[in-house]
Structures are given as C-alpha cells and as structure tokens.
Design a protein around this motif. Structure first.
Motif, PDB file in Angstrom:
ATOM      1  N   GLY A 189       0.684  -0.761  -0.238  1.00 56.80           N
ATOM      2  CA  GLY A 189       0.182  -0.245  -0.039  1.00 56.80           C
ATOM      3  C   GLY A 189       1.182   1.077  -0.200  1.00 56.80           C
ATOM      4  O   GLY A 189       1.799   1.166   0.760  1.00 56.80           O
ATOM      5  N   MET A 190       0.686   2.288  -0.797  1.00 55.02           N
ATOM      6  CA  MET A 190       1.303   3.900  -1.112  1.00 55.02           C
ATOM      7  C   MET A 190       0.325   4.483  -1.046  1.00 55.02           C
ATOM      8  O   MET A 190      -0.149   4.728  -1.732  1.00 55.02           O
ATOM      9  CB  MET A 190       2.079   3.269  -2.741  1.00 55.02           C
ATOM     10  N   ALA A 198      -5.003   0.738   1.976  1.00 52.50           N
ATOM     11  CA  ALA A 198      -4.355   0.587   0.670  1.00 52.50           C
ATOM     12  C   ALA A 198      -3.568  -0.706   0.470  1.00 52.50           C
ATOM     13  O   ALA A 198      -3.763  -1.278  -0.473  1.00 52.50           O
ATOM     14  CB  ALA A 198      -3.507   1.714   0.066  1.00 52.50           C
ATOM     15  N   CYS A 199      -3.349  -1.076   1.415  1.00 59.74           N
ATOM     16  CA  CYS A 199      -2.372  -2.682   1.743  1.00 59.74           C
ATOM     17  C   CYS A 199      -3.704  -3.354   1.572  1.00 59.74           C
ATOM     18  O   CYS A 199      -3.357  -4.162   0.550  1.00 59.74           O
ATOM     19  CB  CYS A 199      -1.777  -2.518   2.534  1.00 59.74           C
ATOM     20  N   TYR A 200      -4.222  -3.455   2.278  1.00 59.68           N
ATOM     21  CA  TYR A 200      -5.565  -4.451   2.560  1.00 59.68           C
ATOM     22  C   TYR A 200      -6.134  -4.616   1.467  1.00 59.68           C
ATOM     23  O   TYR A 200      -6.455  -5.749   1.024  1.00 59.68           O
ATOM     24  CB  TYR A 200      -6.005  -4.471   3.419  1.00 59.68           C
ATOM     25  N   ALA A 201      -6.322  -3.341   0.557  1.00 63.06           N
ATOM     26  CA  ALA A 201      -6.938  -2.695  -0.522  1.00 63.06           C
ATOM     27  C   ALA A 201      -6.382  -4.118  -1.937  1.00 63.06           C
ATOM     28  O   ALA A 201      -6.460  -4.463  -2.302  1.00 63.06           O
ATOM     29  CB  ALA A 201      -6.627  -1.810  -0.966  1.00 63.06           C
ATOM     30  N   ALA A 202      -4.602  -4.065  -2.213  1.00 66.49           N
ATOM     31  CA  ALA A 202      -4.122  -4.939  -2.605  1.00 66.49           C
ATOM     32  C   ALA A 202      -4.116  -6.563  -2.584  1.00 66.49           C
ATOM     33  O   ALA A 202      -4.395  -7.254  -3.266  1.00 66.49           O
ATOM     34  CB  ALA A 202      -2.861  -4.409  -2.762  1.00 66.49           C
ATOM     35  N   LYS A 203      -4.098  -6.579  -1.043  1.00 71.10           N
ATOM     36  CA  LYS A 203      -4.618  -8.211  -0.556  1.00 71.10           C
ATOM     37  C   LYS A 203      -5.826  -8.180  -1.916  1.00 71.10           C
ATOM     38  O   LYS A 203      -6.376  -9.239  -2.275  1.00 71.10           O
ATOM     39  CB  LYS A 203      -4.476  -8.255   0.739  1.00 71.10           C
ATOM     40  N   ASP A 204      -7.043  -7.204  -1.225  1.00 70.11           N
ATOM     41  CA  ASP A 204      -8.200  -8.190  -1.968  1.00 70.11           C
ATOM     42  C   ASP A 204      -8.330  -8.210  -3.104  1.00 70.11           C
ATOM     43  O   ASP A 204      -9.531  -8.672  -4.102  1.00 70.11           O
ATOM     44  CB  ASP A 204      -9.548  -6.875  -0.954  1.00 70.11           C
ATOM     45  N   ARG A 205      -7.926  -7.180  -3.711  1.00 63.75           N
ATOM     46  CA  ARG A 205      -7.706  -7.223  -5.425  1.00 63.75           C
ATOM     47  C   ARG A 205      -6.812  -8.219  -5.715  1.00 63.75           C
ATOM     48  O   ARG A 205      -6.485  -8.497  -7.131  1.00 63.75           O
ATOM     49  CB  ARG A 205      -7.126  -5.580  -5.497  1.00 63.75           C
TER      50      ARG A 205
END
Length: 990
Positions: free
Chosen positions: A677-678, A698-705
């Motif tokens: 996440g950045m 943002a990092c968890y959003a990257a994981k969910d995607r």
C-alpha cells in the motif's frame, strides 16, 4: 627406626589396604546407578514408540513439519550414546552379551535413521502433489467448462481427479489401476484438448502418477520403520543387563563376608598398638622430667617452652607466660600453634616459612628465626626464637625446647618505615585508572601499571621522555591532536577535565577511548613542580552506548530500522514536506503466504526467510531511502523526495523481486508474494497517524484485489473507503455488544431423501440491531468483526443467549432431546485458550443436552489450525457434542486430513451448489465431496439451496441434508422454539 616398629607398621598398612580393597568391592552395587541405567533402557522403548507414533501422524498430515521426528531420533541416539559411552554407560565394562545387544541396537538405529530420511523425502513429494492436484484440477475444470469443452473430456479429467484422490486415501491396487487407466486415457485424448490446456493436463497427469508411485513407497517405509525389531532388542538388552547385575550382587555378598573377617583382625591389632603406646608414654615422661632440670638456668633470662613430639606444650616458664599474657595452665597441653596463628605476611606463608621450620626441627636440626605471635588480648609481638630438638637413639625428635627473646619494638619500627615508603606506590598501582606523573617541564617521571598497559611503555622506558611522545591523544570526531595537558594546567592554574571524546594511540598502534583529568602538583610554597594525569579506558562503555543506541533503533532479527525509528523518520519527512513543499512516498509492505512458511517449515525457517528477504529488499531501494521491519511479516519503506510515479515503479519492482524470490529450507521450496500500500507524503498530508492508517488500508486493498500488487492511496478510493467503513463498524459493534443489541435467528436443515424422526435440525444465525432499531445483516458487520478481533465476544454472546433461550423454552422437556442445533464458531474463538473452559462451564450449568449441540467450523479455519482444531473437537465430542465442517471445498485442500478429524457433517460450500444445475464442474465437485464424505462415514449438507432444480440434483447425487431459501427462510429463534414447543413433535418442512 627399629625393626619391630617397621614390622608393626607394615602389618597395619597391609590390614588397611585389604580392608579398603574389600570395602570398595562391597560398594560395587550402586542401586541409584542401577535404577538410572534401568530408566535409560526404559526411555529407549518410550522414545522409539513416540517416534513410530509421530511418523504415523506425519503420514496423516497431523504433523506439519518433521521437527518431532528429528527430535525423537536424536533423543534415541542420545540415550544410546549415554548407554554406550556416557556417565551411565554399560557398554565395554559389563558383559559381552550386553555389548552384542548394544551393537545390534546401534545398527538398527542407523537403519531406522536411513529409512526415516527416505520417508521424509518421499512424504514431502507426496504432500506436494496431494496439495497441488485438487487446486490445479479445480481451476482447469472451470476453464474447460468456460470454453464449452465437450462433456466426455471434462468427465474424463474429473474421473482422473476423483480416482487419484480416492487412491490417496485407500491405496489399493484396484484404485492404482484405475488411476493409471485414467492417465493413459487422458494422454491418448490429449490432442482433443485445446493447445493452451495441454501443459496443465500433462502436469495433472504427472502429479497423479507421482501420487500412485510415492503413496505405496511412503506406506512401505512406514511399515518398515514400525515393524523393525527394536523393541525385541531393547527387551534382550534389559534381560542381559539384569543378568549381569545379579552376578555383581552375588560377588558383592562374598566380599562383604571377607570384610567382616578382616575387621575382627583389625580390632585385635588396634588393641595391641594401644598397649605399646602406653609403655612409650611412660618412657617419655621420664625423659621430660630430666630435661626440666636442664632448662632451669634459662628460665631466668628468656621465655622458655617445651613441646612433645606432637607439638603439644608440656612446659612454659614465667617469662613466656608474661610475654604471651596466657596463664600457664591455659598453655599446657595446647598445640604450640595457639600462639603462632598465621600473623605472618602472605610472602612468608607463600615461601613456606612454617614448612621450612617444621622440616628443619623434624630432621633433628636447630632452627633460628623471627616469629610473629599473638597475645591473649589480641595484640601481637615478635620474638627472636631458637628451637632445639632432642632426638632418641634412632635420630627421631621426641621433644622440642624453644628459647625466645622479645624484639617487638625493633620490628614495629621497621614495619612502620616500610609501610610509609610503600603506601603511596601501592595506592597508585592499585588504581583502576591510568596515572602518569611528570616534572614541571612535562617530562614523564612515573607510569602506574594501567598506564603502562594502555600506552605500551614501561615506567622505566618512559622516564625522562616528553609527555606527548608517551601519551599522544586526539579528538575522536575530528582526529585533531589535543593540546599539551601540562601546558593547559599551567596556564589555567587548576584541575582540568578535558571535554569531548578522546582517543589514546598506544605504542602498539591500538586506540583506546579515554576520559582525561589533569592536575598540577605544588610544593609547600605553592610553586608548580609537576603534573599528574589520570585517565580511564572507556572503550567498551562507549562501544556499548553506540550499540545500545543502534539496537534501540533497529530490528534484532533483520538489522533493519524498527517501527519506532521508522515513525521518527516519517515525522521528519512529513515536516520537510510541509516546510519545503517537496513530495515523498510511504510504502506499507505485507508478505503474502508467510504464515504458510511458518506452519510448514517452522518459525526458524520463517526467521531465516525474513533475514534473506531483508537483503533482497535492501537491493531494491535507494541508498538514501529507509527500509524498516514494522513487526511480524510487515515492512515499511520511506522514499524521500520521490514522485508518486517513480515510487510506484520502485514498489512494483519490489513486488516482482519478492515474487521471483525462491526460498529453500531443507529441500522445500517456498514461494511468497508481497502486497504494497502506497501513500504520497505532501504538504496537504494531515498527520503521522493518518498516513499510517491510509497506507495500511491501501495495503489491504491490494490484498483484496488479488495480492502481489501495489495499491496507491487516493482520497476517493472505493477499496480504501470500504476498509475505512469497516473500521467505523468497530465502535458500533462494541456498543451493540454492551447494550445487547443482537438477535438470534434459526434456519432449518432438512433431510434430502425422506423424513426423519430424529428431531429438528437447524442452524442458529445472528443479526444486529442498529441505533435506529433496524436489523443489520451479517454480511455488513461480520467482516469488520473478524478483521478487528471482535468475533470471540460475538461468539460468546450468541452461545450464552442460545443457552438461556433454549433452557427458558424447554427446561428439561423431552421435546428437545433429539434436536441438532448448529452453532458457528470463528477461528479467533478456536485459538482462544479459555474458550473451551467457557463452553464446559455453560454445559455444566445449563440443562441443554450436549448431544444437541453441533458446532460449525469453516474448512479454512480448521486446516490453518489443524492440531488445535482436532484437540478442540475431541474435548467437546467427549462431552457428547458434534461438529460440522462448514464451507467445505472452498479451500480445495487435500482430503487426507479428514481421516483423523472427528467430524459428523460436511457442509458443501454454496459456491458449488448454487450453479450445479448449469455448471458440470460444480456438479462434479459436489458429487466428489459427497462421495468422499460417505466413504469416511460423514453425512453431507448442501448450502445455498435456492431452487427446486438444485434440490432435485442433490437427491440424484445422494446428499443427506439441504439448507437454503428454498428449504426455509430464517426466522427469530424465539418464535421458532415456541412453535416447536406448541407442536410438541418434530417439524419436517417440505
């Protein structure tokens, strides 16, 4: 020495030697040692049994790593080593029979260790294929279905998968033949599949063949290891050792009899010696009386004492008594050392002062010297002493006469002069600091031992040389020489403590960190006559300070910056962004699949992976950037003065590097990824907490995607807003728990093929009531509860509320005795060590029958916590409770673990059930899960049954139960229970 005395002495020594020998022989039986050796032999069998048990667990995947196997085999080798050559060894010093058995056990243990290594290798290959095949097969079947591949080809591949999984559970030749035939059929029809799927089909075939090959090899190795005759050899060794021990006991009894006989002879000999001593005492008394007349003349001028051959005082004159202040009657019969009680200097004692005196007079020679003695009142005095021995006709002294003159005053004067001379020198030499004395011109006059060691110059070599030649010092930071200390104290006319970090370079070239103080020396007229430098070696202390400062800001495992230092540097970047209007970037890195490495290879492997990965990450960031380990498998990166586009390129390069990194641990290859996440750091950034929270979201959003990707935070980011929305649920859930704003619902689970008289089967569901009194569905608040560790509290609320409502409705009524009530448990509750006690307490204090309770745990939670889940289930099954494995098939895990998992129901994941009418692959998955469940004696439940056509397909397959909106819609639990109570019989809905 006369011959009768020699003969008596030899005879006595012989008796003593014989008795000693016999006594040693009677001590040959040490029961404590025997018990320890017997215990070691027992431990061999216990550890061997443990090793066999752990191998079976490893084959059944109840063990996720081989550490217990390695520990057992090492313990076996250690115990055998203790028996062979340790403190309690029985090898080589017992019997040939024992040695033969130990050699045979050693050979068997080498074979077992070799077979164990083969087992670990083949079992690892088998596990890899068993985990790979279901996942890869499921994905391929979906792809084939999406391309509308002819059904016979899809069925051919599905049959191959089903037969292979069945063979992995029941490894019979018939299943092996079926798998082989399926593989040959696939290969024969490989050209009928599109080219893009050929390689995947070939991989599936290769893994299926590997299972067929490796499964019998693993079973054969287990059979070899378990059936090895180690237990028989352990029993043979125990029997041989018992036989040897009995022989030792018999020999000991014989030596004990001899000891009694020789003891009688010793008593008789002692009686004879006592008679002889009495006669010698009479002769000695006569000799002493004769000597008293000879000493009379000395009594008037000197202190005279007489001692017998043993050193006992038999006479003192008045002058001796006055000098020592001891009355005569207190001295007589005492050892002469009552006055000479160790008051000499350590040098005298180390030089053997008293030994030399004793050897002289014992040899019949006169001794003269000065002795320091103590008086009765504790004072000391010195005497010039002459000791004259009187010898018998054999040359052996039988009496000693001492003539003493008091020289205390002279001795005290000598000691005072010596002490005054040595005090200053001793003080300087005993200091822990280095000391250098100079004259008024700055030339060295003296170095104490510490100064000699640090400078490398001896005091003699340094004397007369300029101070700065002997003592060159510089400032550590600038390497500039320090001004002459002597000149400084002359100019300032006071004691100077030099500030700053100083370095002393010794003659040998070694540098020391020092603290320095210089002081002037003045005569009685206050004239400057020289200077003194005192300095202390603080090299270690200064190094420790640097080390502590480094450790406080760095992670101990990876050596990277830690969270506290990372946040400090982030604060500096935020400040610079606001003051200078420059842009920086914050990256939050979370490793994907790291927990798998910890679970399969152990935490040592996980730690080593983090260390190696830290090195990889260092190579991907710029030298001026900050890379930190924030905790666990989380890393942080600060990219200073970096545009968001360039920062994203760096982050994507890091993702690729982590994804391509292959970590090898004991022949296992581990693959991981990274979700990043950045967040841009600009003058508009609010605070440190806001930046960290945005990066985390943002990092968890990257994981969910989909993981292994970079997600850049934006104000209108839907994914981040969803994460933020979940965070907003947390206080609402906590408040709802405190106010009891949850409601229980029930949904029926009905048998698919016919009626049942076993009572109602239903699942208890939960809803939340919001602040306006409206119901909130589970999908809205449970994800936030799971993410933020609120599920244990919700689980406890649900179970308490159900117990209270059930008991209030039925009490001890027989109406509810045949029900099956499904209660969901989260993974967090399963990991709570106190949750099991909570359930036991509820069961013991309520009238809810334990056999009514059926706890549902998801497949993914069970597999990730297999050991704890198995133990949890067994504890509750012992009380009568039952278990269902929820969402089964979603994880596409191996069916192997089911053989040892105490499960009553498999709930087939609704993602397969919903579209099974249209999707042949989903249909095949439901059929496969149902078939495997029935083979293992486990009933199956289909979730999400929303259409009649779906129910018809389930009847066709033979699934036991169904649940869904077509069967029954959830209703409040209280109403459900009241209806059931009014009916007074089991409700079966159609």
């Amino acid at each position: 020495m006369r011959w009768p005395v020699v003969t008596q002495t030899i005879f006595g020594l012989m008796l003593a030697v014989i008795l000693t020998f016999l006594y040693v022989k009677t001590q040959a039986v040490d029961m404590h040692e025997h018990n320890r050796k017997t215990q070691l032999l027992g431990q061999l069998k216990q550890v061997d049994a443990s090793l066999n048990g752990n191998m079976l667990k490893s084959r059944n995947e109840l063990l996720l790593h081989y550490d217990p196997l390695v520990a057992d085999i090492n313990q076996l080798k250690g115990l055998l080593g203790e028996i062979r050559s340790g403190r309690h060894a029985i090898y080589g010093n017992s019997s040939a029979e024992i040695d033969v058995e130990i050699d045979e056990i050693s050979r068997l243990l080498l074979d077992k260790e070799r077979f164990l290594e083969e087992f670990k290798s083949h079992n690892a290959i088998l596990r890899n294929s068993l985990h790979y095949l279901p996942a890869a097969g499921g994905r391929l079947l979906k792809k084939l279905s999406a391309r509308n591949i002819p059904t016979p080809l899809v069925t051919m591949l599905s049959d191959a998968l089903n037969d292979t999984l069945s063979f992995s559970i029941l490894s019979t030749p018939e299943f092996a033949a079926e798998v082989t035939a399926d593989i040959e059929a696939l290969r024969a029809n490989i050209t009928r599949f599109p080219n893009e799927f050929v390689r995947e089909i070939q991989h599936i075939g290769e893994h299926a063949e590997r299972i067929v090959i490796e499964k019998p090899l693993v079973d054969d190795l287990i059979n070899r290891l378990v059936t090895m005759p180690t237990v028989h050899r352990f029993n043979q060794l125990g029997a041989a050792y018992s036989k040897f021990h009995e022989a030792v006991v018999q020999r000991t009894d014989v030596f004990r009899l001899y000891l009694y006989v020789f003891s009688i002879f010793l008593v008789l000999y002692i009686f004879y010696v006592m008679v002889q001593l009495r006669r010698k005492a009479a002769e000695l008394q006569s000799t002493v009386q004769e000597l008293n007349y000879q000493k009379f003349a000395l009594d008037q001028h000197a202190a005279v004492s007489v001692a017998d051959a043993r050193g006992r005082v038999v006479y003192v004159n008045n002058i001796y008594s006055e000098m020592s202040q001891y009355p005569r009657d207190e001295l007589l019969g005492q050892d002469h050392r009552i006055l000479n009680a160790g008051h000499h200097t350590p040098e005298d004692l180390a030089g053997g002062f008293f030994k030399e005196m004793s050897d002289t007079i014992a040899g019949g020679r006169v001794w003269r010297g000065e002795i320091k003695s103590h008086k009765k009142d504790g004072g000391h005095y010195w005497t010039d002493t002459t000791i004259v021995p009187f010898v018998d006709n054999t040359g052996r002294p039988y009496q000693y006469v001492s003539i003493r003159y008091d020289v205390t005053e002279r001795k005290l004067a000598d000691e005072a002069l010596f002490e005054a001379k040595e005090r200053a020198q001793t003080t300087l030499q005993s200091l822990g600091d280095g000391v250098i004395a100079t004259d008024k011109t700055g030339h060295v006059e003296y170095l104490n031992p510490i100064a000699e060691m640090l400078t490398g110059w001896s005091s003699g070599e340094a004397r007369g040389r300029p101070l700065l030649v002997i003592f060159p010092i510089i400032y550590e930071a600038t390497r500039v020489p320090v001004e002459d200390p002597i000149r400084t104290i002359v100019e300032k006319k006071e004691i100077i403590r030099f500030a700053g970090d100083l370095l002393l370079t010794g003659r040998h070239g070694k540098e020391y960190a020092i603290e320095l103080t210089a002081a002037p020396i003045r005569d009685r007229n206050t004239l400057f006559i020289g200077g003194v430098l005192a300095f202390r070696d603080v090299t270690e202390m200064r190094g420790m300070a640097r080390q502590m400062s480094h450790q406080a800001a760095h992670d101990a495992l990876t050596g990277l910056v830690n969270r506290r230092e990372f946040e400090r540097r982030l604060g500096q970047l935020l400040k610079s962004a606001k003051e200078r209007d420059v842009q920086h970037a914050l990256c939050y890195v979370d490793l994907d699949q790291f927990k798998v490495v910890n679970d399969t290879c152990g935490h040592m492997a996980g730690d080593e992976l983090l260390r190696q990965l830290a090195t990889v990450l260092k190579g991907k960031v710029r030298e001026r950037d900050t890379l930190a380990r924030l905790g666990g498998d989380e890393f942080g990166i600060l990219l200073g003065e970096c545009s968001i586009q360039r920062a994203k390129e760096i982050a994507e390069e890091i993702c690729r590097a982590v994804n391509e990194f292959r970590y090898v641990w004991k022949d296992q290859i581990c693959e991981i990824g990274a979700s990043i996440g950045m967040v841009p750091i600009t003058r508009d950034s609010d605070s440190l907490a806001q930046l960290l929270g945005a990066a985390d979201a943002a990092c968890y959003a990257a994981k969910d995607r989909g993981r292994n990707r970079v997600h850049v935070y934006q104000e209108d980011d839907a994914e981040v807003q969803r994460r933020h929305g979940e965070m907003l649920w947390v206080p609402r859930i906590v408040l709802a728990l405190s106010e009891g704003r949850f409601r229980l619902y029930a949904q029926s689970i009905l048998p698919v093929n016919g009626d049942t008289d076993e009572g109602d089967h239903y699942e208890v569901l939960v809803r939340m009531v919001d602040e306006q009194g409206k119901l909130v569905q589970p999908d809205d608040f449970l994800p936030a509860a799971e993410r933020y560790d609120l599920m244990p509290a919700i689980d406890r609320w649900i179970i308490r509320a159900f117990f209270a409502m059930y008991e209030a409705t039925y009490g001890n009524s027989a109406i509810s005795r045949h029900d099956t009530v499904a209660l969901n448990l989260s993974g967090a509750s399963l990991n709570d060590d106190k949750f099991l006690d909570f359930l036991f307490d509820l069961i013991s204090h309520h009238s809810v029958p334990p056999h009514v309770l059926c706890f549902e745990i998801t497949e993914t939670v069970t597999i990730s916590n297999l050991t704890k889940a198995t133990a949890f289930m067994k504890e509750l099954r012992a009380k009568g409770c039952r278990f269902a494995l929820d969402d089964f098939g979603s994880g596409l895990s191996s069916f192997e673990y089911l053989k040892n998992l105490p499960v009553d129901y498999l709930k087939i994941d609704g993602c397969f059930v919903k579209e099974m009418v249209k999707d042949s692959i989903d249909y095949a998955m439901v059929a496969s899960i149902n078939q495997i469940g029935h083979v293992m004696g486990i009933q199956t439940i289909a979730e999400s049954v929303e259409k009649k056509m779906t129910l018809d397909k389930l009847v066709e397959i033979g699934v036991d139960f169904a649940q869904g909106y077509h069967i029954d819609r959830p209703e409040p639990l209280e109403e459900y229970l009241q209806k059931k109570k009014r009916r007074g019989l089991t409700l079966i809905k159609r």
